[in-house]
Design an enzyme around this catalytic site. Structure first.
Site, PDB file in Angstrom:
ATOM      1  N   LYS A   1       0.838  -1.202   0.000  1.00 45.34           N
ATOM      2  CA  LYS A   1       0.000   0.000   0.000  1.00 45.34           C
ATOM      3  C   LYS A   1       0.872   1.251   0.000  1.00 45.34           C
ATOM      4  O   LYS A   1       0.642   2.187  -0.765  1.00 45.34           O
ATOM      5  CB  LYS A   1      -0.935  -0.001   1.221  1.00 45.34           C
ATOM      6  CG  LYS A   1      -2.036  -1.053   1.121  1.00 45.34           C
ATOM      7  CD  LYS A   1      -2.832  -1.220   2.411  1.00 45.34           C
ATOM      8  CE  LYS A   1      -3.856  -2.343   2.274  1.00 45.34           C
ATOM      9  NZ  LYS A   1      -4.623  -2.608   3.478  1.00 45.34           N
TER      10      LYS A   1
ATOM     11  N   GLN B   1      -4.095  -0.691   9.536  1.00 41.24           N
ATOM     12  CA  GLN B   1      -4.175  -2.080   9.054  1.00 41.24           C
ATOM     13  C   GLN B   1      -4.795  -2.973  10.121  1.00 41.24           C
ATOM     14  O   GLN B   1      -4.429  -2.920  11.296  1.00 41.24           O
ATOM     15  CB  GLN B   1      -2.767  -2.578   8.666  1.00 41.24           C
ATOM     16  CG  GLN B   1      -2.737  -3.957   8.049  1.00 41.24           C
ATOM     17  CD  GLN B   1      -3.405  -4.038   6.666  1.00 41.24           C
ATOM     18  OE1 GLN B   1      -3.613  -3.032   6.002  1.00 41.24           O
ATOM     19  NE2 GLN B   1      -3.747  -5.235   6.247  1.00 41.24           N
TER      20      GLN B   1
ATOM     21  N   ASP C   1     -10.674   3.514   4.399  1.00 47.79           N
ATOM     22  CA  ASP C   1     -11.160   2.136   4.445  1.00 47.79           C
ATOM     23  C   ASP C   1     -12.685   2.063   4.468  1.00 47.79           C
ATOM     24  O   ASP C   1     -13.255   0.977   4.373  1.00 47.79           O
ATOM     25  CB  ASP C   1     -10.653   1.449   5.724  1.00 47.79           C
ATOM     26  CG  ASP C   1      -9.513   0.488   5.445  1.00 47.79           C
ATOM     27  OD1 ASP C   1      -9.493  -0.102   4.360  1.00 47.79           O
ATOM     28  OD2 ASP C   1      -8.661   0.337   6.330  1.00 47.79           O
TER      29      ASP C   1
END
Ligand code: GUN
Length: 303
Positions: free
Chosen positions: A55, A99, A122
């Site tokens: 990422k 994460q 997200d």
């Protein structure tokens, strides 16, 4: 035997990434605003580190200012919250990604809800989940993997799924629920199946679109699939592969690819299907956030 069309996720992702690169460059040239992404990882789970590195690398490749915050496994809730608060306040950070999964002693939900909704790339904040649930697909953030899977669905079936049955196996906040909402928004008739569902195979067989996100290697067999269906495999399972040599492993999806490919109309492979789209949609969400921060639009649905 393969009868189905196999979707090349890498090439679809590449087209999204090209659009993001161009949008980020134009934004910077015209407004001076450089798109910024902060990636936060706690602990040393090797798979999470692999994802997070990919990422951060992609964000840099797109010309973003990308900062990775790598915290030790014994980080406290307060330390992590303090970091989130400083990223929320930093005007050069447009997207914040924490994460998951976090180490067990941390309260993930409280951390996610502490992220400013406009920086929640997200799409996990209740404000973003709520916008999706109420049909506002424009002003919020949509979870990256379902947004990516939906790009495939739109390319195959168009924007309007009226009259089609869609079955999603899995009900997580990160994937199953938002995927179902996206399909419903596009007028599909949606069933959400999960570990407590009875007659799972029969329910799956009703799906013109079948999306598997259960985390069980090759669970979906050919007799679970309606002939000609579009099968989207969201599973990433590492399994032992002694045929490749001692100690070797292999990535497989939730779908038994070979046998299902002989009956499906369209299928996504693992790896190389939905996986590349997750990162592409993350950077797309981030560039949308940087555009919105300066009062501009970046249309995610145009992919
Ligand atoms: N862990 C596995 N998938 C994801 C994802 O899409 N976002 C975050 N933050 N963590 C994950």
């Amino acid at each position: 035997m393969t009868g189905a069309t196999i979707i090349d996720g890498k090439s679809v992702a590449a087209s999204v990434i090209d659009a993001v690169k161009a949008a980020a460059a134009t934004l910077e040239k015209e407004t001076g605003a450089r798109t910024g992404l902060a990636v936060v990882i706690v602990g040393d789970d090797p798979a999470s580190h692999t994802y997070v590195s990919a990422k951060s690398r992609m964000a840099k490749e797109c010309g973003f200012a990308s900062a990775q915050h790598t915290l030790p496994a014994d980080t406290t809730q307060q330390q992590l919250l303090t970091l989130i608060e400083s990223l929320n306040a930093d005007t050069e950070v447009h997207g914040i990604l924490v994460q998951l999964p976090l180490p067990k002693h941390l309260n993930s939900d409280a951390i996610i809800q502490a992220i400013l909704p406009e920086k929640d790339v997200d799409g996990l904040h209740v404000v973003n989940a709520g916008k999706l649930a109420t049909g506002d697909l424009k002003s919020g953030m949509i979870s990256c993997t379902p947004a990516g899977a939906m790009v495939f669905v739109r390319r195959i079936h168009g924007d309007d799924l009226s009259g089609l049955n869609a079955v999603v196996i899995g009900r997580s906040n990160l994937f199953g629920k938002p995927m179902a909402q996206l399909l419903l928004n596009a007028n599909a008739t949606v069933t959400i199946a999960h570990s407590k569902t009875k007659e799972l195979a029969a329910i799956c067989r009703r799906g013109d679109i079948l999306v598997a996100a259960v985390g069980r290697p090759q669970m979906v067999k050919s007799d679970w699939v309606k002939p000609g269906a579009t099968v989207i495999d969201v599973g990433i399972n590492r399994v032992e592969a002694p045929e490749k040599g001692e100690g070797k492993t292999l990535l497989v999806g939730d779908v038994a690819f070979e046998e299902v490919a002989s009956i499906a109309g369209v299928i996504t492979p693992v790896p190389g299907g939905v996986g590349p789209m997750t990162i592409a949609m993350l950077i797309a969400n981030t560039v949308a956030a940087s555009h919105r921060a300066v009062g501009r639009k970046f249309e995610l649905r145009s992919f």
